[in-house]
Every structure is written in structure tokens, then in C-alpha cells.
Write an enzyme that holds these catalytic residues in place. Structure first.
Site, PDB file in Angstrom:
ATOM      1  N   HIS A   1      26.095  44.154  32.755  1.00 14.37           N
ATOM      2  CA  HIS A   1      26.579  45.544  32.787  1.00 14.37           C
ATOM      3  C   HIS A   1      25.640  46.600  32.176  1.00 14.37           C
ATOM      4  O   HIS A   1      24.795  47.145  32.863  1.00 14.37           O
ATOM      5  CB  HIS A   1      27.932  45.647  32.077  1.00 14.37           C
ATOM      6  CG  HIS A   1      29.077  45.048  32.831  1.00 14.37           C
ATOM      7  ND1 HIS A   1      29.342  45.313  34.162  1.00 14.37           N
ATOM      8  CD2 HIS A   1      30.057  44.193  32.429  1.00 14.37           C
ATOM      9  CE1 HIS A   1      30.421  44.657  34.536  1.00 14.37           C
ATOM     10  NE2 HIS A   1      30.868  43.962  33.528  1.00 14.37           N
TER      11      HIS A   1
HETATM   12  C1  BDR Z   1      31.827  48.374  30.932  1.00 20.49           C
HETATM   13  O1  BDR Z   1      33.032  48.151  30.206  1.00 20.49           O
HETATM   14  C2  BDR Z   1      32.737  47.770  28.908  1.00 20.49           C
HETATM   15  O2  BDR Z   1      33.653  46.818  28.432  1.00 20.49           O
HETATM   16  C3  BDR Z   1      31.324  47.265  28.930  1.00 20.49           C
HETATM   17  O3  BDR Z   1      30.718  47.441  27.677  1.00 20.49           O
HETATM   18  C4  BDR Z   1      30.681  48.093  29.993  1.00 20.49           C
HETATM   19  O4  BDR Z   1      30.202  49.304  29.471  1.00 20.49           O
HETATM   20  C5  BDR Z   1      31.855  47.500  32.163  1.00 20.49           C
HETATM   21  O5  BDR Z   1      32.909  47.880  32.987  1.00 20.49           O
END
Ligand code: BDR
Ligand code: CA
Length: 305
Positions: free
Chosen positions: A231
Site C-alpha cells: 500500500h
Molecule cells: C490504507 O489504509 C491503511 O490502513 C493503510 O495504512 C493504507 O494507508 C490502505 O487502504
């Protein structure tokens, strides 16, 4: 090196992104926002994690709740009780100077030269541009992890329609993405395509990243997913190698309420409709495809110790 402000609700993948940014960017400061954890905890996590990886940059405290919606619970199920896997004692304080003032002043001091990397809800950015609209044309670009446009079937991770960061504060996201700031979005379309396994992480010989990611990997496994999506790290990968991403340009709006709260919408064609929700919105850069093996290899090489 790219000069950046690192805006984060620091959980596990944010920490991976910070470690990666520490190797490849010039970080002016870390601005914290609620999201994966409460904002005070984000400040404490940013300080603890920076200390553990030997990064010495100032940490600021930003927004504690969404612009309009009631706050929603932290993501302790994914990121652990404290957001960093719940594995370390954290002696650091959650008190810090104001993140919004820091963002505004930094942009004014670095006109057209400062990139903001935003990997949590976009609340700090929305508040900053509402408070000081003069900074909008001075921001070089905003690189966001957030949103989902349905490529490869990736349309949401909180609901079938919405990605976490955008869903948390859809009003802030709509204001920021429809503003005149040049935005590069790294949505789920690409971030779910780049994953690392437990073995990959162990092979980095990076005890801090290994330790904080155990719970995240276990959570993924429980949900039938092997490994961990990188991510937030894709924002830094984009800054290092934009050529590894397939970019589409389009104005973007965000649904702020009801069952598809947090859905990111892009303009697919330009029909002559009476009411155009994209009117006046700048076309933004949406990364919809990624050369996943290149990104992963670069990340692994940068973090291997
Ligand atoms: C995003 O959601 C958060 O939990 C992670 O850090 C990332 O920024 C992914 O959907
Ligand atoms: Ca995040």
C-alpha cells in the site's frame, strides 16, 4: 532527492513507507493525522519508529477527526493495538507542534519545490488549503495512497465501494482531489498488486520491520491472503520510478455519504449533461497499472540490511 512532507496515520505499511522514504527522499517533517490510530498515537508511533530506524526529523500533530462525519474506530485489527503491531514499549509523547501550520509554512518557504506524500485520511491537507488557499498553486504535487477505481477487481477494502483512507474522511478527500493541486493517486488498483511475504520480509534482515509486521501478516492469512500489500510504500516507489506506473488522467470526485461513502469517481467520458459534477475540477493523475516485480525489487533492495 525529492523534498517531501510525509503525512501519515502511521500503522504498519506507513512505517514500511517511512523506512523506504528515509532511504530515498529528503523528509522535511512528518505530519500526523488520525486514521489507523488516534492522532496522539500516530505522533508517538512516528517518533518511536523514526528513533528505531535512526531517522531524525520533526514530528507534528494534525487533525484528530474527520471534517464532517463522526469519528470511526481505529484499525487495531489490522495494525495491532498501537498501530505498529503492538510489539514495542513506546515511551514517546503524543504532544507535538501543529501540523497544519507546518504544512502551510513549509509550502510557502519552498514554492513549487515541495511534494506532500499523504498516506492517511486527507484531513490535514484539506484543513491546510482551507486555512491558506494561497498555498494551493505553490504545492509541487501531492502523492496520495488512496481510492479505488475497479482495475483488476479492486474497488474497495472497507466496503465494496471504498478504500480506507478516503472512506475515513470523504469530505476532506473530495475537497483535496477536486482542488487545483496536482495530485498523483496510488489507489488499490495498484497497491493491492504489490505484496511481500513473510519470507520476503525476513530476507530484509530488518528486525524492526520483521517485528512490526507479524500481526499484519497473520491478519492477512486469516482473511485468505498470503503476504502483505505494500500500500503506502507505493507513493515512495512512484517518486523513485514513475515510469513503472501506468497513469490515466481524469478529474476525481468522492461520494461523501450513504452506502457508497468514500467511493472515488473518475470521469469516463464527457457527455453533454446538464449537470457536470466534474466541472472546474483539474484532471488528476491516477495510477491504474504497475510493474509490480520492479517495484517490489526496488523496495526490497532499498530496505535490505
Ligand atoms: C490504507 O489504509 C491503511 O490502513 C493503510 O495504512 C493504507 O494507508 C490502505 O487502504
Ligand atoms: Ca496509511
Amino acid at each position: 532527492m525529492e523534498k517531501i512532507i510525509f503525512d501519515t496515520d502511521i500503522g504498519v505499511d506507513d512505517a514500511f513507507a517511512l523506512a523506504y522514504a528515509a532511504k530515498s527522499c529528503d523528509i522535511l517533517g512528518i505530519t500526523c493525522v488520525f486514521g489507523n490510530v488516534a492522532v496522539e498515537q500516530a505522533v508517538r508511533n512516528a517518533r518511536l519508529f523514526s528513533h528505531k530506524i535512526g531517522l531524525d526529523v520533526p514530528v507534528y500533530r494534525g487533525s484528530s477527526r474527520p471534517l464532517a462525519h463522526l469519528p470511526t474506530p481505529s484499525a487495531w485489527d489490522v495494525h495491532g493495538a498501537d498501530g505498529l503491531g503492538g510489539v514495542f514499549d513506546n515511551p514517546w509523547s503524543g504532544a507535538a507542534e501543529n501540523a497544519i501550520d507546518f504544512i502551510i509554512q513549509s509550502v510557502r518557504d519552498n514554492p513549487d519545490a515541495l511534494t506532500i506524500v499523504a498516506i492517511g485520511p486527507l484531513t490535514n491537507i484539506a484543513v491546510a488549503i482551507n486555512q491558506a488557499p494561497d498555498i494551493i498553486p505553490q504545492i509541487k504535487r501531492l502523492v496520495v495512497m488512496g481510492g479505488a477505481f475497479g482495475s483488476h477487481g479492486h474497488s474497495g477494502n472497507v466496503t465494496p465501494f471504498a478504500e480506507f483512507n478516503i472512506w475515513k474522511d470523504p469530505h476532506a478527500a473530495d475537497q483535496v482531489l477536486s482542488s487545483a493541486i496536482p495530485v498523483v493517486m496510488l489507489p488499490l488498483d495498484v497497491t493491492l498488486e504489490v505484496t511481500v511475504s513473510g519470507d520476503d520480509i525476513r530476507s530484509l534482515n530488518h528486525p524492526v520491520l520483521s517485528t512490526i509486521s507479524q500481526g499484519y501478516l497473520a491478519y492477512s492469512k486469516q482473511h485468505g491472503v498470503e503476504g502483505m500489500a505494500l500500500h503506502d510504500t507505493l507513493t515512495i516507489a512512484y517518486l523513485n520510478h514513475p515510469e513503472w506506473f501506468g497513469v490515466t488522467t481524469s478529474p476525481v470526485r468522492v461520494v461523501t455519504d450513504r452506502i457508497n461513502r468514500g467511493q472515488t469517481l473518475r470521469q469516463l467520458n464527457s457527455p453533454a449533461t446538464r449537470d457536470d459534477p466534474f466541472a472546474g475540477c483539474r484532471p488528476q493523475s491516477l495510477c491504474l497499472t504497475v510493474e509490480a516485480e520492479h517495484v517490489k525489487a526496488h523496495f526490497m533492495a532499498a530496505l535490505r540490511q
